[in-house]
Write an enzyme that holds these catalytic residues in place. Structure first.
Site, PDB file in Angstrom:
ATOM      1  N   ASP A  10       8.543  -6.700  44.742  1.00 56.95           N
ATOM      2  CA  ASP A  10       9.472  -5.592  44.613  1.00 56.95           C
ATOM      3  C   ASP A  10       8.807  -4.259  44.890  1.00 56.95           C
ATOM      4  OD1 ASP A  10      12.312  -5.598  44.092  1.00 56.95           O
ATOM      5  OD2 ASP A  10      11.859  -7.019  42.509  1.00 56.95           O
ATOM      6  N   THR A  11       9.628  -3.180  44.830  1.00 57.66           N
ATOM      7  CA  THR A  11       9.211  -1.838  45.198  1.00 57.66           C
ATOM      8  C   THR A  11      10.295  -0.880  44.734  1.00 57.66           C
ATOM      9  OG1 THR A  11       8.627  -0.467  47.084  1.00 57.66           O
ATOM     10  CG2 THR A  11      10.280  -2.125  47.475  1.00 57.66           C
ATOM     11  N   ILE A  12      10.232   0.377  45.157  1.00 58.07           N
ATOM     12  CA  ILE A  12      11.339   1.294  44.874  1.00 58.07           C
ATOM     13  C   ILE A  12      11.846   1.866  46.188  1.00 58.07           C
ATOM     14  CG2 ILE A  12      10.508   1.869  42.572  1.00 58.07           C
ATOM     15  CD1 ILE A  12      10.419   4.659  45.057  1.00 58.07           C
ATOM     16  N   ASN A  48       8.703   3.412  48.665  1.00 60.14           N
ATOM     17  CA  ASN A  48       7.325   3.518  48.178  1.00 60.14           C
ATOM     18  C   ASN A  48       6.997   2.251  47.400  1.00 60.14           C
ATOM     19  OD1 ASN A  48       5.583   6.308  48.015  1.00 60.14           O
ATOM     20  ND2 ASN A  48       4.887   4.836  46.502  1.00 60.14           N
ATOM     21  N   SER A  49       5.789   1.738  47.551  1.00 62.15           N
ATOM     22  CA  SER A  49       5.518   0.414  46.993  1.00 62.15           C
ATOM     23  C   SER A  49       4.060   0.220  46.630  1.00 62.15           C
ATOM     24  CB  SER A  49       5.912  -0.660  48.015  1.00 62.15           C
ATOM     25  OG  SER A  49       5.556  -1.951  47.564  1.00 62.15           O
TER      26      SER A  49
END
Length: 531
Positions: free
Chosen positions: A350-352, A368-369
């Site tokens: 996952d990430t944002i 961003n991750s």
């Protein structure tokens, strides 16, 4: 399609001047604050991302990478590749000497140079109006004075206790009496606050040189890593032209490799050859086509997509009509394709992702991750920088598209996207979920274009993906059993997914009505907002 108001769900946000959608409420609030004080979309995105680097440490951070697409009201787009490279000394030969046959997610060799802070600064210089010292205010306050742990953040945290416990610095910073912090508990990251304050006054150079950089290099060296201060100092963000392909009258823009955005365009190109609008959106026929197109697209990815300096094929050829037609002949309506080239990549992570559109029509699609949850699990103790593990996608041995090489950027899963209609801005969107993201982009666009869903409904719609090793399908719990039965009759193996698949944010731009229509994924803690 219209929302059933007797069923759980939420409406999209309608706004006339500006809108923002993020996966965390504190980030959405920070972005709105910047917008309402006169900042633009890029300023707001950086403010939101900096907050998420504190309050969603399992998903993102200043020790990760960043990509973005900035779109002007006339449709002019600029892409930003803020991914870092592997250390110059890291080669297959060095790994072989050390007996390393594969790059594990928690290996110091999986840590590539973090590109996010350089990317944030580059974005601000190109399109922003504010500086770090104005935009980091909320992030520094949350890191220094504390923030409440949100429910989805806690859920992810609980799954990673053993990973964090393996690193003394990470255990000290992220665990409370050896356990994940409870929902609503207040956490503080004072070392991270100091680093954010240093960057806010000294710019990106305060991260890539001096005490912060020295802390990162020292931490990795003690674990056997080979990153140097020179590697960090060489970090740069590349401006790139998005790659575009039409889908039923809408132009979808993705960033070129080393990201996997090109795969979303391949999947959409394959789906366009079938009559999806006349299929049930949750029926086995539609899901079969989507999964078969995705399996083919990901096989193409694993054969070709990497740092463009190392690719054996021009990325534009992979979305050409002749090639898409050739691939489409593999898909059967009446049965599952048995043979697709295998992969050895890890399951979804996952990430944002966040998106902002401001009052002047400037849009930013931003991701961003730190790759795996809590990245490498390696925390640089003095600076509070949690290091990502993007290099875990590299092959330790030569002979593969994504084999490790000194100074090479790894294949990236994180992909911002943008849609145009009649050449003008229409949809700023992205999907979280590691490897799922390219499939998720196609799913979201198909939901909107083929089935007439609004952005929130398209985001809410149940998802499927597949195990990248076995190709067994993984279905969220809201996929109806009749669809699973139908897929199994076509030869698929189907399991219920152990977790929600990814997340998403999107803002649609309705030029005719003068509206921004924003949605945010209920699989996360965040929400959309506007004014």
């Amino acid at each position: 399609m219209r929302r059933d108001f007797e069923a759980p769900g939420r409406s999209p946000v309608f706004a006339r001047q500006a809108a923002v959608a993020t996966s965390h409420p504190l980030a959405t609030s920070a972005a709105l604050e910047v917008l309402q004080s006169g900042g633009n979309a890029v300023d707001a995105a950086i403010a939101a991302a900096s907050v998420q680097a504190v309050v969603e440490p399992q998903m993102t951070g200043i020790g990760g990478d960043c990509f973005a697409i900035v779109t002007k009201p006339d449709g002019q787009m600029t892409g930003f590749n803020g991914s870092g490279a592997s250390p110059r000394a890291l080669t297959p030969e060095l790994l072989a000497e050390r007996g390393v046959e594969e790059l594990s997610p928690t290996s110091p060799h999986a840590v590539t140079v973090p590109g996010a802070i350089r990317a944030w600064e580059t974005l601000l210089k190109a399109h922003g109006t504010r500086s770090f010292d104005k935009l980091f205010t909320r992030a520094i306050d949350y890191a220094e004075n504390g923030f409440p742990v949100a429910p989805r953040v806690n859920r992810d945290w609980e799954k990673n206790v053993s990973k964090l416990a393996a690193n003394p610095a990470a255990a000290s910073a992220y665990l409370v009496d050896g356990e994940a912090p409870e929902v609503g508990s207040i956490l503080k990251f004072p070392r991270l606050a100091e680093t954010l304050r240093a960057i806010s006054s000294g710019g990106a150079d305060a991260f890539y040189a001096g005490p912060v950089a020295e802390d990162i290099v020292k931490t990795l060296k003690e674990l056997g890593g080979v990153m140097t201060l020179e590697d960090l100092g060489a970090c740069h963000t590349t401006a790139v032209s998005p790659v575009m392909r039409d889908y039923r009258g809408h132009t979808i823009a993705e960033l070129p490799p080393n990201g996997q955005g090109i795969v979303a365009l391949i999947i959409l190109g394959l789906l366009e050859r079938f009559d999806l609008p006349n299929l049930d959106p949750l029926g086995p026929e539609r899901l079969h086509l989507e999964m078969e197109a995705a399996r083919i697209g990901y096989a193409v990815r694993d054969k070709f997509v990497t740092d463009p300096g190392y690719m054996d094929a021009c990325h534009t050829s992979l979305i050409g009509e002749d090639y898409i037609t050739q691939l489409s002949r593999l898909i059967r309506l009446d049965r599952r394709l048995e043979q697709v080239p295998g992969t050895s990549l890890a399951p979804q992570t996952d990430t944002i992702y966040l998106t902002v559109v401001d009052k002047d029509g400037l849009s930013v699609s931003f991701i961003n991750s730190i790759f795996n949850e809590f990245g490498s699990g390696i925390l640089a103790p003095n600076s509070g920088v949690l290091l990502h593990n993007r290099g875990a996608v590299f092959k330790a041995k030569p002979g593969h598209a994504n084999s490790i090489a000194g100074g090479k950027r790894p294949m990236h899963t994180i992909i911002p996207a943008f849609g145009l209609k009649d050449g003008l801005p229409w949809l700023s969107f992205g999907v979280m979920g590691g490897h799922y993201q390219a499939c998720g982009h196609a799913h979201l666009i198909s939901n909107i274009v083929d089935y007439g869903m609004d952005v929130q409904m398209a985001i809410d719609m149940p998802r499927m993906f597949f195990d990248l090793k076995t190709y067994a399908l993984e279905a969220e719990k809201m996929i109806p059993q009749r669809a699973i039965d139908g897929l199994e009759a076509l030869g698929h193996t189907v399991h219920r997914a152990a977790s929600p698949i990814g997340g998403s944010q999107a803002i649609m731009i309705d030029r005719h009505k003068g509206l921004l229509i924003a949605g945010s994924d209920p699989r996360k803690d965040g929400h959309a907002a506007g004014y």
